[in-house]
Design an enzyme around this catalytic site. Sequence first.
Site, PDB file in Angstrom:
ATOM      1  N   LYS A  20       0.836  -1.214   0.000  1.00  0.00           N
ATOM      2  CA  LYS A  20       0.000   0.000   0.000  1.00  0.00           C
ATOM      3  C   LYS A  20       0.868   1.259   0.000  1.00  0.00           C
ATOM      4  O   LYS A  20       0.658   2.172  -0.794  1.00  0.00           O
ATOM      5  CB  LYS A  20      -0.933   0.022   1.238  1.00  0.00           C
ATOM      6  N   ARG A  95      -9.829   0.971   8.592  1.00  0.00           N
ATOM      7  CA  ARG A  95      -9.404  -0.368   8.952  1.00  0.00           C
ATOM      8  C   ARG A  95     -10.477  -1.107   9.741  1.00  0.00           C
ATOM      9  O   ARG A  95     -10.287  -2.259  10.075  1.00  0.00           O
ATOM     10  CB  ARG A  95      -8.164  -0.266   9.825  1.00  0.00           C
ATOM     11  N   ARG A 134      11.920  -5.299   4.954  1.00  0.00           N
ATOM     12  CA  ARG A 134      11.627  -3.899   4.608  1.00  0.00           C
ATOM     13  C   ARG A 134      12.487  -2.901   5.401  1.00  0.00           C
ATOM     14  O   ARG A 134      12.736  -3.076   6.571  1.00  0.00           O
ATOM     15  CB  ARG A 134      10.157  -3.621   4.907  1.00  0.00           C
ATOM     16  N   ARG A 168      11.154  -0.621  11.070  1.00  0.00           N
ATOM     17  CA  ARG A 168      10.080  -0.393  12.038  1.00  0.00           C
ATOM     18  C   ARG A 168      10.123  -1.413  13.162  1.00  0.00           C
ATOM     19  O   ARG A 168      10.361  -2.601  12.916  1.00  0.00           O
ATOM     20  CB  ARG A 168       8.722  -0.485  11.320  1.00  0.00           C
ATOM     21  N   ARG A 179      -0.682  -8.756  13.206  1.00  0.00           N
ATOM     22  CA  ARG A 179      -1.225  -7.731  12.298  1.00  0.00           C
ATOM     23  C   ARG A 179      -2.072  -8.371  11.192  1.00  0.00           C
ATOM     24  O   ARG A 179      -3.108  -7.833  10.797  1.00  0.00           O
ATOM     25  CB  ARG A 179      -0.077  -6.903  11.699  1.00  0.00           C
TER      26      ARG A 179
HETATM   27  P1  AP5 Z   1       4.850  -1.692   1.847  1.00  0.00           P
HETATM   28  O1  AP5 Z   1       4.499  -0.845   0.650  1.00  0.00           O
HETATM   29  O2  AP5 Z   1       5.620  -1.042   2.939  1.00  0.00           O
HETATM   30  O3  AP5 Z   1       3.533  -2.436   2.397  1.00  0.00           O
HETATM   31  P2  AP5 Z   1       2.282  -1.870   3.164  1.00  0.00           P
HETATM   32  O4  AP5 Z   1       1.079  -2.523   2.581  1.00  0.00           O
HETATM   33  O5  AP5 Z   1       2.307  -0.367   3.183  1.00  0.00           O
HETATM   34  O6  AP5 Z   1       2.590  -2.495   4.576  1.00  0.00           O
HETATM   35  P3  AP5 Z   1       2.545  -1.901   6.039  1.00  0.00           P
HETATM   36  O7  AP5 Z   1       3.265  -2.886   6.916  1.00  0.00           O
HETATM   37  O8  AP5 Z   1       3.061  -0.485   6.064  1.00  0.00           O
HETATM   38  O9  AP5 Z   1       1.054  -1.962   6.324  1.00  0.00           O
HETATM   39  P4  AP5 Z   1       0.403  -1.956   7.652  1.00  0.00           P
HETATM   40  O10 AP5 Z   1      -0.977  -1.799   7.187  1.00  0.00           O
HETATM   41  O11 AP5 Z   1       0.682  -3.064   8.557  1.00  0.00           O
HETATM   42  O12 AP5 Z   1       1.131  -0.726   8.405  1.00  0.00           O
HETATM   43  P5  AP5 Z   1       0.632   0.731   8.788  1.00  0.00           P
HETATM   44  O13 AP5 Z   1       1.802   1.620   8.825  1.00  0.00           O
HETATM   45  O14 AP5 Z   1      -0.560   1.130   8.022  1.00  0.00           O
HETATM   46  O15 AP5 Z   1       5.644  -2.977   1.300  1.00  0.00           O
HETATM   47  C1  AP5 Z   1       6.232  -3.897   2.210  1.00  0.00           C
HETATM   48  C2  AP5 Z   1       7.620  -4.327   1.690  1.00  0.00           C
HETATM   49  O16 AP5 Z   1       7.437  -5.135   0.523  1.00  0.00           O
HETATM   50  C3  AP5 Z   1       8.520  -3.151   1.258  1.00  0.00           C
HETATM   51  O17 AP5 Z   1       9.844  -3.454   1.623  1.00  0.00           O
HETATM   52  C4  AP5 Z   1       8.363  -3.087  -0.273  1.00  0.00           C
HETATM   53  O18 AP5 Z   1       9.569  -2.630  -0.888  1.00  0.00           O
HETATM   54  C5  AP5 Z   1       8.077  -4.553  -0.613  1.00  0.00           C
HETATM   55  N1  AP5 Z   1       7.115  -4.679  -1.704  1.00  0.00           N
HETATM   56  C6  AP5 Z   1       6.014  -3.907  -1.950  1.00  0.00           C
HETATM   57  N2  AP5 Z   1       5.355  -4.362  -3.040  1.00  0.00           N
HETATM   58  C7  AP5 Z   1       6.044  -5.459  -3.478  1.00  0.00           C
HETATM   59  C8  AP5 Z   1       5.873  -6.385  -4.572  1.00  0.00           C
HETATM   60  N3  AP5 Z   1       4.852  -6.243  -5.433  1.00  0.00           N
HETATM   61  N4  AP5 Z   1       6.760  -7.400  -4.697  1.00  0.00           N
HETATM   62  C9  AP5 Z   1       7.803  -7.540  -3.815  1.00  0.00           C
HETATM   63  N5  AP5 Z   1       8.034  -6.687  -2.787  1.00  0.00           N
HETATM   64  C10 AP5 Z   1       7.164  -5.661  -2.608  1.00  0.00           C
HETATM   65  O19 AP5 Z   1       0.112   0.467  10.297  1.00  0.00           O
HETATM   66  C11 AP5 Z   1       1.013   0.166  11.351  1.00  0.00           C
HETATM   67  C12 AP5 Z   1       0.229   0.049  12.635  1.00  0.00           C
HETATM   68  O20 AP5 Z   1      -0.401   1.315  12.925  1.00  0.00           O
HETATM   69  C13 AP5 Z   1      -0.918  -0.958  12.625  1.00  0.00           C
HETATM   70  O21 AP5 Z   1      -0.478  -2.258  12.939  1.00  0.00           O
HETATM   71  C14 AP5 Z   1      -1.846  -0.367  13.696  1.00  0.00           C
HETATM   72  O22 AP5 Z   1      -1.371  -0.649  14.990  1.00  0.00           O
HETATM   73  C15 AP5 Z   1      -1.703   1.128  13.472  1.00  0.00           C
HETATM   74  N6  AP5 Z   1      -2.698   1.680  12.545  1.00  0.00           N
HETATM   75  C16 AP5 Z   1      -2.455   2.268  11.337  1.00  0.00           C
HETATM   76  N7  AP5 Z   1      -3.593   2.680  10.759  1.00  0.00           N
HETATM   77  C17 AP5 Z   1      -4.597   2.326  11.617  1.00  0.00           C
HETATM   78  C18 AP5 Z   1      -6.007   2.466  11.566  1.00  0.00           C
HETATM   79  N8  AP5 Z   1      -6.607   3.048  10.499  1.00  0.00           N
HETATM   80  N9  AP5 Z   1      -6.721   1.990  12.600  1.00  0.00           N
HETATM   81  C19 AP5 Z   1      -6.118   1.417  13.675  1.00  0.00           C
HETATM   82  N10 AP5 Z   1      -4.789   1.243  13.787  1.00  0.00           N
HETATM   83  C20 AP5 Z   1      -4.017   1.705  12.758  1.00  0.00           C
END
Ligand code: AP5
Length: 227
Positions: A20, A95, A134, A168, A179
């Site tokens: 994402k 979410r 990552r 992270r 997660r």
């Molecule tokens: P990346 O693009 O970083 O993936 P992502 O989908 O953004 O993953 P996240 O881990 O950031 O998502 P998340 O939803 O857990 O975290 P968030 O920060 O929102 O890609 C991952 C890796 O793969 C990278 O190294 C990239 O280079 C590689 N890659 C990408 N595409 C690829 C492909 N096609 N092929 C191969 N490699 C690839 O949330 C973190 C925490 O915050 C949550 O756990 C929660 O506690 C809290 N939080 C955030 N938002 C909310 C909400 N709305 N409500 C409640 N809690 C929340």
Amino acid sequence: MSEIANQPVLILLGPPGAGKGTQARRLEERFGLVQLSTGDLLRAAVAAGSPAGREAKAVMEAGGLVSDEIVLAILRERLSQPDVAGGVILDGFPRTTGQAEALDTLLAAEGRRVTGAISMEVDDAAMVARIAGRYTCAGCGEGYHDSFKQPKRAGICDACGGTEMKRRPDDTAETVAVRLEAYHSETAPLISYYAGQNLLHRVDAMGEIDAVTTDLISTIEGLRQPA
Ligand code: AP5
């Protein structure tokens, strides 16, 4: 209807590691939209040591979801800033069904609505490898991966030339499992929520990063066609 009512509000849905953040950064450039990641906003609150950040820290490190109350307060504040008036890509929000309903209400008050929700479809098993490898540039946030996306010159950010990279604290195998569980129980029901409103689009996000970008661009271009 005001000009703001015509500006896109796109949602990227998908489990941790679906790509994402990686894709949202590319799409914001391509379409002139602003990426809005609640994960990034929460990490900024944690780093700032604000009351919301202090409450969110332990939940995030354990892999759970931060309360709707905190997330909505942070999002509402960000959406009120002028730079997002041209349209946004929501990355990691909503979410929960409560967050999705609150977003609908918030947008309706401004005569806006969600333009499209794109589900980035992946296999859970591959997500652990994606997340464990990552890292990001500490300067500009550009994302990299030990195997799938390395900087052109080792240790130097392609985007800003920075040399400090960071990982992270919630990117451990154990936390990723929690997660993923949170995603399936709390967030995956939003796929039906948006399908029910004819707003859902599905993209295979298991391919190479560039191929996924191409599919996302053509999906979004399709949304921009006049009805
Ligand atoms: P990346 O693009 O970083 O993936 P992502 O989908 O953004 O993953 P996240 O881990 O950031 O998502 P998340 O939803 O857990 O975290 P968030 O920060 O929102 O890609 C991952 C890796 O793969 C990278 O190294 C990239 O280079 C590689 N890659 C990408 N595409 C690829 C492909 N096609 N092929 C191969 N490699 C690839 O949330 C973190 C925490 O915050 C949550 O756990 C929660 O506690 C809290 N939080 C955030 N938002 C909310 C909400 N709305 N409500 C409640 N809690 C929340």
